[in-house]
Motif scaffolding. Structure first.
Motif, PDB file in Angstrom:
ATOM      1  N   LEU A  22       0.841  -1.203   0.000  1.00 41.11           N
ATOM      2  CA  LEU A  22       0.000   0.000   0.000  1.00 41.11           C
ATOM      3  C   LEU A  22       0.874   1.251   0.000  1.00 41.11           C
ATOM      4  O   LEU A  22       0.634   2.184  -0.772  1.00 41.11           O
ATOM      5  CB  LEU A  22      -0.931  -0.003   1.211  1.00 41.11           C
ATOM      6  CG  LEU A  22      -1.785   1.244   1.413  1.00 41.11           C
ATOM      7  CD1 LEU A  22      -2.802   1.396   0.288  1.00 41.11           C
ATOM      8  CD2 LEU A  22      -2.490   1.187   2.754  1.00 41.11           C
ATOM      9  N   LEU A  23       1.884   1.270   0.830  1.00 41.76           N
ATOM     10  CA  LEU A  23       2.799   2.415   0.873  1.00 41.76           C
ATOM     11  C   LEU A  23       3.485   2.610  -0.473  1.00 41.76           C
ATOM     12  O   LEU A  23       3.545   3.732  -0.993  1.00 41.76           O
ATOM     13  CB  LEU A  23       3.841   2.222   1.977  1.00 41.76           C
ATOM     14  CG  LEU A  23       4.944   3.280   2.049  1.00 41.76           C
ATOM     15  CD1 LEU A  23       4.378   4.647   2.366  1.00 41.76           C
ATOM     16  CD2 LEU A  23       5.992   2.867   3.064  1.00 41.76           C
ATOM     17  N   ALA A  24       4.001   1.531  -1.049  1.00 43.16           N
ATOM     18  CA  ALA A  24       4.701   1.635  -2.331  1.00 43.16           C
ATOM     19  C   ALA A  24       3.774   2.132  -3.435  1.00 43.16           C
ATOM     20  O   ALA A  24       4.163   2.978  -4.247  1.00 43.16           O
ATOM     21  CB  ALA A  24       5.303   0.280  -2.712  1.00 43.16           C
ATOM     22  N   GLN A  42       3.045   5.872  -2.960  1.00 41.77           N
ATOM     23  CA  GLN A  42       4.213   6.676  -3.319  1.00 41.77           C
ATOM     24  C   GLN A  42       4.428   6.712  -4.823  1.00 41.77           C
ATOM     25  O   GLN A  42       4.767   7.764  -5.381  1.00 41.77           O
ATOM     26  CB  GLN A  42       5.454   6.142  -2.612  1.00 41.77           C
ATOM     27  CG  GLN A  42       5.466   6.454  -1.144  1.00 41.77           C
ATOM     28  CD  GLN A  42       6.684   5.910  -0.441  1.00 41.77           C
ATOM     29  OE1 GLN A  42       7.218   4.863  -0.814  1.00 41.77           O
ATOM     30  NE2 GLN A  42       7.137   6.610   0.581  1.00 41.77           N
ATOM     31  N   LEU A  43       4.216   5.594  -5.498  1.00 45.68           N
ATOM     32  CA  LEU A  43       4.357   5.577  -6.953  1.00 45.68           C
ATOM     33  C   LEU A  43       3.276   6.430  -7.611  1.00 45.68           C
ATOM     34  O   LEU A  43       3.541   7.156  -8.569  1.00 45.68           O
ATOM     35  CB  LEU A  43       4.294   4.141  -7.475  1.00 45.68           C
ATOM     36  CG  LEU A  43       4.498   3.964  -8.975  1.00 45.68           C
ATOM     37  CD1 LEU A  43       5.876   4.457  -9.380  1.00 45.68           C
ATOM     38  CD2 LEU A  43       4.315   2.516  -9.366  1.00 45.68           C
ATOM     39  N   TRP A  44       2.063   6.365  -7.087  1.00 45.23           N
ATOM     40  CA  TRP A  44       0.975   7.185  -7.620  1.00 45.23           C
ATOM     41  C   TRP A  44       1.295   8.669  -7.467  1.00 45.23           C
ATOM     42  O   TRP A  44       1.079   9.457  -8.395  1.00 45.23           O
ATOM     43  CB  TRP A  44      -0.338   6.834  -6.912  1.00 45.23           C
ATOM     44  CG  TRP A  44      -1.458   7.707  -7.337  1.00 45.23           C
ATOM     45  CD1 TRP A  44      -2.192   7.623  -8.479  1.00 45.23           C
ATOM     46  CD2 TRP A  44      -1.970   8.842  -6.617  1.00 45.23           C
ATOM     47  NE1 TRP A  44      -3.123   8.613  -8.515  1.00 45.23           N
ATOM     48  CE2 TRP A  44      -3.009   9.383  -7.393  1.00 45.23           C
ATOM     49  CE3 TRP A  44      -1.638   9.433  -5.414  1.00 45.23           C
ATOM     50  CZ2 TRP A  44      -3.724  10.496  -6.982  1.00 45.23           C
ATOM     51  CZ3 TRP A  44      -2.360  10.550  -5.003  1.00 45.23           C
ATOM     52  CH2 TRP A  44      -3.387  11.058  -5.778  1.00 45.23           C
ATOM     53  N   LEU A  45       1.810   9.062  -6.303  1.00 44.67           N
ATOM     54  CA  LEU A  45       2.169  10.469  -6.088  1.00 44.67           C
ATOM     55  C   LEU A  45       3.274  10.908  -7.045  1.00 44.67           C
ATOM     56  O   LEU A  45       3.231  12.019  -7.589  1.00 44.67           O
ATOM     57  CB  LEU A  45       2.609  10.686  -4.642  1.00 44.67           C
ATOM     58  CG  LEU A  45       1.509  10.652  -3.592  1.00 44.67           C
ATOM     59  CD1 LEU A  45       2.107  10.550  -2.196  1.00 44.67           C
ATOM     60  CD2 LEU A  45       0.608  11.855  -3.706  1.00 44.67           C
ATOM     61  N   TRP A  93       1.747  11.237 -10.499  1.00 43.64           N
ATOM     62  CA  TRP A  93       0.808  12.355 -10.569  1.00 43.64           C
ATOM     63  C   TRP A  93       1.531  13.688 -10.713  1.00 43.64           C
ATOM     64  O   TRP A  93       1.161  14.532 -11.518  1.00 43.64           O
ATOM     65  CB  TRP A  93      -0.072  12.349  -9.318  1.00 43.64           C
ATOM     66  CG  TRP A  93      -0.973  13.520  -9.163  1.00 43.64           C
ATOM     67  CD1 TRP A  93      -1.925  13.949 -10.046  1.00 43.64           C
ATOM     68  CD2 TRP A  93      -1.020  14.424  -8.061  1.00 43.64           C
ATOM     69  NE1 TRP A  93      -2.556  15.054  -9.546  1.00 43.64           N
ATOM     70  CE2 TRP A  93      -2.018  15.374  -8.337  1.00 43.64           C
ATOM     71  CE3 TRP A  93      -0.310  14.517  -6.868  1.00 43.64           C
ATOM     72  CZ2 TRP A  93      -2.330  16.396  -7.463  1.00 43.64           C
ATOM     73  CZ3 TRP A  93      -0.626  15.538  -5.992  1.00 43.64           C
ATOM     74  CH2 TRP A  93      -1.619  16.451  -6.288  1.00 43.64           C
ATOM     75  N   ARG A  94       2.593  13.904  -9.936  1.00 43.96           N
ATOM     76  CA  ARG A  94       3.309  15.178  -9.960  1.00 43.96           C
ATOM     77  C   ARG A  94       4.576  15.139 -10.804  1.00 43.96           C
ATOM     78  O   ARG A  94       5.201  16.174 -11.016  1.00 43.96           O
ATOM     79  CB  ARG A  94       3.668  15.619  -8.547  1.00 43.96           C
ATOM     80  CG  ARG A  94       2.501  15.917  -7.679  1.00 43.96           C
ATOM     81  CD  ARG A  94       1.501  16.888  -8.242  1.00 43.96           C
ATOM     82  NE  ARG A  94       2.110  18.098  -8.732  1.00 43.96           N
ATOM     83  CZ  ARG A  94       1.525  18.945  -9.559  1.00 43.96           C
ATOM     84  NH1 ARG A  94       0.314  18.718  -9.994  1.00 43.96           N
ATOM     85  NH2 ARG A  94       2.144  20.020  -9.960  1.00 43.96           N
ATOM     86  N   ARG A  95       4.972  13.952 -11.257  1.00 49.29           N
ATOM     87  CA  ARG A  95       6.225  13.779 -12.008  1.00 49.29           C
ATOM     88  C   ARG A  95       7.406  14.375 -11.253  1.00 49.29           C
ATOM     89  O   ARG A  95       8.226  15.095 -11.804  1.00 49.29           O
ATOM     90  CB  ARG A  95       6.107  14.374 -13.397  1.00 49.29           C
ATOM     91  CG  ARG A  95       5.111  13.646 -14.231  1.00 49.29           C
ATOM     92  CD  ARG A  95       5.075  14.119 -15.624  1.00 49.29           C
ATOM     93  NE  ARG A  95       4.019  13.411 -16.334  1.00 49.29           N
ATOM     94  CZ  ARG A  95       3.789  13.543 -17.608  1.00 49.29           C
ATOM     95  NH1 ARG A  95       4.528  14.338 -18.323  1.00 49.29           N
ATOM     96  NH2 ARG A  95       2.817  12.861 -18.158  1.00 49.29           N
ATOM     97  N   SER A  96       7.439  14.041  -9.961  1.00 47.94           N
ATOM     98  CA  SER A  96       8.474  14.560  -9.076  1.00 47.94           C
ATOM     99  C   SER A  96       8.712  13.547  -7.963  1.00 47.94           C
ATOM    100  O   SER A  96       7.817  12.783  -7.606  1.00 47.94           O
ATOM    101  CB  SER A  96       8.020  15.896  -8.483  1.00 47.94           C
ATOM    102  OG  SER A  96       8.897  16.333  -7.483  1.00 47.94           O
TER     103      SER A  96
END
Length: 137
Positions: free
Chosen positions: A51-53, A56-59, A62-65
């Protein structure tokens, strides 16, 4: 506030909210087990770290950062630290194998996801460069 600063603030705010969700849900999940042939298998630790991974990958996508990924990891680690520091009868994360894997796994997963996000960011930038040269032709 400038557009770039507002975008960064928005991504940090989203990362903090996502990290608080992950820390609460992961803490609830990490002690879950299933009994198979009399052996207890701790599936909750895997689910919590996955869930954490995924968050974090989604974030990062989403922001490309990598900034939201790092913020989510730091806030998740801090929130789980707070949840584990209650009094003797109030601890939600115990100092046993499941608790230690959950707490220290957050740091490991965050490090791995920062590497993955930085690689993906480099590929996204390369893809944008290719797309901009194709449009010019």
């Amino acid at each position: 506030m400038k557009r770039g600063a507002a975008s960064t603030a928005r991504s940090i705010a989203a990362a903090v909210l996502a990290a608080l969700f992950v820390s609460l849900a992961g803490t609830a999940l990490h002690r879950q087990t299933v009994s198979v042939a009399g052996v207890e298998l701790p599936w909750g630790i895997c689910a919590a770290l996955l869930l954490l991974a995924s968050v974090q990958l989604w974030l990062a996508a989403w922001r490309r950062s990598v900034v939201p990924t790092a913020v989510a990891g730091i806030v998740t680690y801090a929130a789980v630290g707070v949840l584990s520091s209650g009094g003797p009868a109030k601890q939600l994360v115990l100092a046993d194998v499941a608790g230690n894997v959950w707490v220290y796994g957050i740091a490991g997963v965050t490090f791995i996801m920062l590497l993955v996000a930085s690689r993906l960011r480099a590929r996204w930038n390369a893809a944008v460069d290719v797309a901009s040269t194709v449009r010019e032709d």
